[in-house]
Design an enzyme around this catalytic site. Structure first.
Site, PDB file in Angstrom:
ATOM      1  N   ARG A   1      10.448  61.140-133.761  1.00 33.15           N
ATOM      2  CA  ARG A   1      10.502  59.754-134.217  1.00 33.15           C
ATOM      3  C   ARG A   1      11.942  59.282-134.376  1.00 33.15           C
ATOM      4  O   ARG A   1      12.852  60.073-134.575  1.00 33.15           O
ATOM      5  CB  ARG A   1       9.760  59.601-135.550  1.00 33.15           C
ATOM      6  CG  ARG A   1       8.259  59.757-135.460  1.00 33.15           C
ATOM      7  CD  ARG A   1       7.595  59.512-136.807  1.00 33.15           C
ATOM      8  NE  ARG A   1       8.054  60.463-137.824  1.00 33.15           N
ATOM      9  CZ  ARG A   1       8.938  60.181-138.764  1.00 33.15           C
ATOM     10  NH1 ARG A   1       9.490  58.981-138.840  1.00 33.15           N
ATOM     11  NH2 ARG A   1       9.279  61.107-139.655  1.00 33.15           N
TER      12      ARG A   1
ATOM     13  N   LYS B   1       2.089  56.993-135.642  1.00 38.15           N
ATOM     14  CA  LYS B   1       2.654  56.689-136.951  1.00 38.15           C
ATOM     15  C   LYS B   1       2.810  55.185-137.166  1.00 38.15           C
ATOM     16  O   LYS B   1       2.820  54.729-138.318  1.00 38.15           O
ATOM     17  CB  LYS B   1       3.993  57.400-137.125  1.00 38.15           C
ATOM     18  CG  LYS B   1       3.854  58.918-137.221  1.00 38.15           C
ATOM     19  CD  LYS B   1       2.859  59.348-138.314  1.00 38.15           C
ATOM     20  CE  LYS B   1       2.811  60.849-138.487  1.00 38.15           C
ATOM     21  NZ  LYS B   1       1.759  61.265-139.448  1.00 38.15           N
TER      22      LYS B   1
ATOM     23  N   HIS C   1      -1.354  60.794-146.504  1.00 36.77           N
ATOM     24  CA  HIS C   1      -0.848  61.668-145.454  1.00 36.77           C
ATOM     25  C   HIS C   1      -1.225  63.096-145.837  1.00 36.77           C
ATOM     26  O   HIS C   1      -0.467  63.803-146.499  1.00 36.77           O
ATOM     27  CB  HIS C   1       0.674  61.512-145.341  1.00 36.77           C
ATOM     28  CG  HIS C   1       1.254  62.167-144.133  1.00 36.77           C
ATOM     29  ND1 HIS C   1       2.542  62.631-144.082  1.00 36.77           N
ATOM     30  CD2 HIS C   1       0.721  62.428-142.909  1.00 36.77           C
ATOM     31  CE1 HIS C   1       2.785  63.149-142.895  1.00 36.77           C
ATOM     32  NE2 HIS C   1       1.691  63.040-142.171  1.00 36.77           N
TER      33      HIS C   1
ATOM     34  N   SER D   1       6.121  69.535-143.522  1.00 43.25           N
ATOM     35  CA  SER D   1       6.193  70.525-142.455  1.00 43.25           C
ATOM     36  C   SER D   1       6.634  71.880-142.987  1.00 43.25           C
ATOM     37  O   SER D   1       7.575  71.977-143.783  1.00 43.25           O
ATOM     38  CB  SER D   1       7.180  70.046-141.385  1.00 43.25           C
ATOM     39  OG  SER D   1       7.286  70.983-140.351  1.00 43.25           O
TER      40      SER D   1
ATOM     41  N   LYS E   1       0.025  73.543-144.453  1.00 41.17           N
ATOM     42  CA  LYS E   1      -1.091  72.601-144.599  1.00 41.17           C
ATOM     43  C   LYS E   1      -2.173  72.833-143.535  1.00 41.17           C
ATOM     44  O   LYS E   1      -3.364  72.908-143.853  1.00 41.17           O
ATOM     45  CB  LYS E   1      -0.564  71.162-144.521  1.00 41.17           C
ATOM     46  CG  LYS E   1      -1.631  70.096-144.691  1.00 41.17           C
ATOM     47  CD  LYS E   1      -1.019  68.695-144.647  1.00 41.17           C
ATOM     48  CE  LYS E   1      -0.407  68.404-143.306  1.00 41.17           C
ATOM     49  NZ  LYS E   1      -0.118  66.975-143.099  1.00 41.17           N
ATOM     50  N   THR E   2      -1.745  72.938-142.280  1.00 43.45           N
ATOM     51  CA  THR E   2      -2.710  73.119-141.189  1.00 43.45           C
ATOM     52  C   THR E   2      -3.427  74.456-141.316  1.00 43.45           C
ATOM     53  O   THR E   2      -4.651  74.544-141.186  1.00 43.45           O
ATOM     54  CB  THR E   2      -1.998  73.031-139.825  1.00 43.45           C
ATOM     55  OG1 THR E   2      -1.380  71.742-139.709  1.00 43.45           O
ATOM     56  CG2 THR E   2      -2.991  73.198-138.690  1.00 43.45           C
TER      57      THR E   2
ATOM     58  N   ASP F   1      -4.597  65.009-140.781  1.00 45.98           N
ATOM     59  CA  ASP F   1      -3.303  64.385-141.050  1.00 45.98           C
ATOM     60  C   ASP F   1      -3.346  63.059-141.819  1.00 45.98           C
ATOM     61  O   ASP F   1      -2.465  62.805-142.623  1.00 45.98           O
ATOM     62  CB  ASP F   1      -2.572  64.158-139.722  1.00 45.98           C
ATOM     63  CG  ASP F   1      -1.085  63.926-139.899  1.00 45.98           C
ATOM     64  OD1 ASP F   1      -0.443  64.685-140.639  1.00 45.98           O
ATOM     65  OD2 ASP F   1      -0.559  62.976-139.298  1.00 45.98           O
TER      66      ASP F   1
ATOM     67  N   ARG G   1       4.432  69.314-129.113  1.00 44.21           N
ATOM     68  CA  ARG G   1       3.198  68.773-129.697  1.00 44.21           C
ATOM     69  C   ARG G   1       2.021  68.864-128.731  1.00 44.21           C
ATOM     70  O   ARG G   1       2.189  68.892-127.509  1.00 44.21           O
ATOM     71  CB  ARG G   1       3.401  67.303-130.057  1.00 44.21           C
ATOM     72  CG  ARG G   1       4.416  67.052-131.156  1.00 44.21           C
ATOM     73  CD  ARG G   1       3.798  67.218-132.521  1.00 44.21           C
ATOM     74  NE  ARG G   1       4.733  66.941-133.598  1.00 44.21           N
ATOM     75  CZ  ARG G   1       4.380  66.791-134.858  1.00 44.21           C
ATOM     76  NH1 ARG G   1       3.117  66.893-135.207  1.00 44.21           N
ATOM     77  NH2 ARG G   1       5.287  66.557-135.787  1.00 44.21           N
TER      78      ARG G   1
END
Length: 529
Positions: free
Chosen positions: A56, A198, A217, A235, A239-240, A254, A319
């Site tokens: 981004r 986003k 989020h 990050s 979390k994942t 997400d 990604r």
């Protein structure tokens, strides 16, 4: 340029002979290959490169300063204002460019799995692979829904259109510009597909609170008894990994909304990091990358076309985008009830936060506003020791409204639904990074499982003397001595000094918030001031 003129110009774009609308996945894959925008991998996924920008561009993101919204937006380095005149110039550049192309691609779909609050959206792309990305990431309409679909927000994405900072009011050639009155997002000068994802999330973060819905989020899953859990974390916090539980079904990975009816996924797909991806570590993600998926900046073997996930030549931020249906253990539609448990994940490289803490409502709001984790030495140039990182509400780049709006909504919902909130440290224990060791994943899994199953509801706790956190003294499957941070350090003075150092960083960061109820700062943050 008046709104009628915008509507007329948009209609011209959408009715042009060059428009290819609502192409299927196979049709889009064919177009990607025909146009040499990407390559087919051995798994059947399409792999594209994004060139100069592999992430981004937060310094190039703008919101138009308009009469109806200017008093609501939290203006600053995240939400940079741009004039209506500048936006109109950029819009003219983008619209004229798209009308001149031999082909442009249009996707119509939705953001938000809850029919009562979903946002009909439209994505217009210069590139076929970007349209495939939109098809996989957003919610795909049924044939019946498509017949009555009327977009309430439109993305116009033209990566080859570049801004002129001297005349367009931008910082660089790149721009991601949002007009809430015109209901348009302009994207130019960057090929990074995540700007579309986003961009819509930012829109939902503005619109949903007006409907008394909390945008979040986070990832979310649901157990066999219908018990819902939310996982917030930046990050590297796990979390994942921790939300992908074989005994629980995934709601989404997400972006979510929390309404008066419960939790719903904002998206229809997943956008997973895949640097170092293996089937052993992340089987769900690995197996989801198949025909129709989009790989971004992944190096592939020129002969076998095998993705080389360990190769970071192009970027660490590789990604994979795929529809949520590519994961087996999901709930459809992506809607569930109210959460019983919220888990805030942090990877504390200072090694001083407890591996798990029970939070009061005030502490939950404080740590939600703080959004703490740490960058490690070696992860970025110039970082030689752990650095505290704070991302408001675990998603500061995507919050158009003041942070306190979201925190107060969270506090209200915690009260209404009796939610238990835990802070889980997946980082270091027994010393800071380089001295101590990373918390064992098996211990973290046991702590998360205990919190989800209600085993910590009435457990005895002790209060941390520096952070004020309530630490369970017993967790099934975890040695008691692991739970109290200072007991894992050999030098108590070093522990105290490092803990006070981190507490001071929390206190300094919190000063940026204005109009926060005093009880949150007094009762939510570190005891050490």
């Amino acid at each position: 340029m008046k709104s009628v003129a915008f509507s007329n110009t948009l209609a011209e774009i959408l009715t042009g002979k060059n428009v290819l609308s609502q192409l299927s996945v196979p049709q889009l894959v064919e177009k990607v290959l025909q146009r040499k925008e990407g390559k087919l991998t051995s798994t059947g996924a399409v792999c594209a490169e994004t060139g100069k920008y592999t992430g981004r561009s937060p310094k190039d993101k703008y919101i138009v300063e308009e009469a109806s919204t200017k008093d609501l937006i939290d203006w600053g380095s995240v939400n940079q204002p741009i004039s209506e005149e500048s936006f109109d110039k950029l819009y003219k550049k983008v619209s004229n460019y798209l009308k001149e192309q031999n082909e442009i691609f249009v996707f119509n779909g939705f953001a938000g799995a809850d029919n009562k609050s979903r946002l009909p959206i439209q994505v217009v792309n210069e590139y076929a692979w970007h349209n495939l990305f939109a098809h996989q990431l957003f919610i795909r309409p049924t044939e019946d829904e498509l017949q009555t679909h009327q977009a309430e927000f439109t993305i116009l994405s033209a990566p080859n259109v570049k801004a002129d900072p001297t005349t367009d009011g931008t910082n660089s050639e790149t721009f991601i510009a949002v007009s809430f009155e015109r209901r348009i997002i302009l994207i130019g000068g960057t090929e990074y597909a995540g700007e579309m994802k986003k961009g819509i999330f930012s829109i939902m973060n503005y619109l949903l609170p007006q409907k008394d819905i909390l945008p979040m989020h986070c990832s979310a899953n649901v157990g066999a008894e219908g018990d819902v859990a939310l996982f917030f974390g930046l990050s590297g916090t796990g979390k994942t990994t921790l939300s992908a539980d074989p005994n629980r079904r995934l709601i989404g990975d997400d972006e979510h909304g929390w309404s008066s009816n419960g939790v719903f996924n904002i998206e229809g797909g997943c956008y997973a990091k895949c640097i170092g991806l293996t089937r052993e570590k992340e089987p769900q993600i690995f197996d989801a990358i198949r025909f129709g998926s989009v790989l971004e900046n992944v190096v592939i073997d020129s002969k076998t076309r095998l993705p080389l996930y360990e190769d970071a030549t192009l970027t660490e931020n590789t990604r994979a985008a795929y529809p949520i249906q590519a994961i087996d253990n999901i709930i459809e539609p992506s809607i569930a009830g109210h959460p019983q448990t919220i888990v805030f994940l942090t990877a504390d490289a200072f090694g001083v936060l407890p591996p798990i803490s029970k939070l009061t409502k005030e502490q939950a709001m404080y740590h939600f506003l703080s959004g703490y984790t740490s960058k490690l030495a070696g992860t970025e140039r110039g970082i030689t020791s752990p650095e505290a990182t704070f991302s408001t509400c675990f998603g500061s780049p995507f919050l158009p409204l003041p942070a306190t709006v979201y925190a107060e909504m969270l506090g209200k919902k915690i009260d209404e639904h009796g939610v238990q909130v835990f802070l889980v440290n997946t980082g270091w224990t027994g010393g800071e990074y380089g001295v101590g060791s990373r918390m064992k994943l098996s211990y973290t899994r046991a702590m998360v499982q205990a919190s989800l199953e209600g085993e910590l509801t009435h457990v005895e706790t002790s209060q941390d003397e520096i952070f004020g956190l309530h630490i369970p003294l017993h967790v099934p499957g975890v040695p008691d001595e692991v739970l109290i941070p200072n007991k894992t350090w050999t030098n108590q003075q070093e522990y105290t000094d490092k803990a006070k150092e981190l507490a001071a960083k929390f206190n300094a960061n919190f000063k940026k918030f204005h109009n926060v109820p005093q009880e949150i700062e007094v009762n939510g943050g570190p005891i050490f001031k």
